[in-house]
Design an enzyme around this catalytic site. Structure first.
Site, PDB file in Angstrom:
ATOM      1  CB  CYS A   2      26.798   8.274 -10.060  1.00 59.79           C
ATOM      2  SG  CYS A   2      28.348   7.718  -9.327  1.00 59.79           S
ATOM      3  CB  THR A  54      29.739   3.834 -15.473  1.00 59.25           C
ATOM      4  OG1 THR A  54      29.500   5.027 -14.726  1.00 59.25           O
ATOM      5  CG2 THR A  54      30.569   4.175 -16.692  1.00 59.25           C
ATOM      6  CB  THR A  92      30.743   8.580 -14.047  1.00 56.23           C
ATOM      7  OG1 THR A  92      30.134   7.682 -14.990  1.00 56.23           O
ATOM      8  CG2 THR A  92      30.679   8.007 -12.648  1.00 56.23           C
ATOM      9  CE  LYS A 152      33.992   5.581  -8.223  1.00 53.48           C
ATOM     10  NZ  LYS A 152      33.689   4.177  -7.904  1.00 53.48           N
ATOM     11  CB  CYS A 181      28.193   0.058 -11.280  1.00 51.56           C
ATOM     12  SG  CYS A 181      29.333   1.120 -12.219  1.00 51.56           S
ATOM     13  NE  ARG A 212      33.092   0.650 -12.589  1.00 55.14           N
ATOM     14  CZ  ARG A 212      33.900   0.656 -11.535  1.00 55.14           C
ATOM     15  NH1 ARG A 212      34.960  -0.135 -11.495  1.00 55.14           N
ATOM     16  NH2 ARG A 212      33.677   1.463 -10.497  1.00 55.14           N
TER      17      ARG A 212
END
Length: 236
Positions: free
Chosen positions: A199, A87, A129, A169, A85, A50
C-alpha cells in the site's frame, strides 16, 4: 540515448503520490536538473476509492475516470505510465487495454523482486488495503513464481486499515511503531522471509533501518523500474 517521459496517474492518495515523486528524484543518478526524468503527474485526488469500487462492484465508474487520465497522458506524449496505488492494479488489464503506452505492473514487478531475492517456495507476508488483499492480485502474482503468500488475519487487517485510512489518509500523527510491530510479527511469529508493503500509504511511513531490511516495498520497486524504463540510472 533518447530518454523517455514518465506519466503518473496519482492522487491515490495525494501524500503517497508526493512521496513517489520525491523518491524518483532522490533515487535518480543526477548531478543537475537536466539529468532528471521528464514527468507528467496527474494528482487525480477525486478518483473513487479503489477498495470500495472492488467490494461494491463499481469498477466501471473508476475506470471511466482513469480513461480520462490515459487520454491526457497520451496527448502529453509519455512513454511509460506508473500508477502508485496497489489496489488500483486490480483493474490493471482493463487499464492496459485502454492504451498502447506501456503501463508498469507494480504487482508483477514486486513478485519478481521477491523471487529474485528469496527464490521459490519462500514464505512472505503482506500488508495492504482490504481491497488489495481480498482481490488476490498478489496471490496470483506470487503463485506464478511459486512463492507462498501469507495474508493477514482479520485482526491484523483491521489494524492495517486504521493505519492507512485514519493515520495517513486522515492526516493523523503517523506512528511507525504500530506498522513495525505488524511487520515483525510476520517475521518472528510466522517465520516469513520478508513482508511485502503493498500500500503506497504504508510506503510513506518512515520505518527503522532494522525493520526496513525485512520489507519489500512495492512503491520502491515501482520507483526503481520507472527510473530504469526512463533510460536513467539508479543512484548507488
Amino acid at each position: 540515448m533518447k530518454y523517455k517521459n514518465l506519466g503518473v496517474i496519482g492522487g491515490m492518495g495525494p501524500k503517497a503520490t508526493s512521496v513517489f515523486f520525491e523518491k524518483i528524484i532522490e533515487n535518480t543518478d543526477a548531478n543537475k536538473d537536466q539529468d532528471h526524468i521528464n514527468m507528467i503527474i496527474l494528482n487525480h485526488a477525486t478518483l473513487p476509492d479503489r477498495t470500495t469500487a472492488i467490494f461494491e462492484n463499481t469498477g466501471e465508474v473508476f475506470l471511466e475516470h482513469i480513461k480520462e487520465d490515459i487520454r491526457l497522458l497520451e496527448m502529453a506524449g509519455v512513454d511509460n505510465i506508473a500508477i502508485p496505488c496497489n489496489t488500483a492494479h486490480y483493474f490493471y488489464d482493463d487499464i492496459k487495454n485502454m492504451t498502447d503506452i506501456n503501463i508498469i505492473n507494480m504487482i508483477e514487478e514486486t513478485a519478481k523482486d521477491v523471487y529474485n531475492k528469496y527464490g521459490e517456495k519462500s514464505k512472505v507476508g503482506i500488508l495492504g488495503t482490504k481491497g488489495t488483499i481480498n482481490s488476490g492480485i498478489y496471490e496470483k502474482a506470487c503463485d506464478k513464481y511459486n512463492i507462498k503468500l501469507l495474508v493477514p488475519s482479520e485482526s491484523v487487517q483491521d489494524q492495517t486499515m486504521k493505519i492507512i485510512y485514519d493515520n495517513v489518509k486522515g492526516g493523523l500523527t503517523e506512528d511507525a511503531s504500530k506498522l513495525e510491530s505488524l511487520i515483525m510479527d510476520f517475521i518472528e511469529e510466522e517465520n516469513c522471509k520478508c513482508v511485502i508493503i503493498a500500500c503506497t500509504e504504508l510506503s510513506s511511513i518512515n520505518l527503522s533501518a532494522e525493520v526496513k531490511k525485512y520489507c519489500i516495498d512495492a512503491m520502491e520497486i515501482l520507483i526503481n523500474r520507472s527510473i530504469e524504463l526512463s533510460g536513467k540510472n539508479l543512484k548507488k
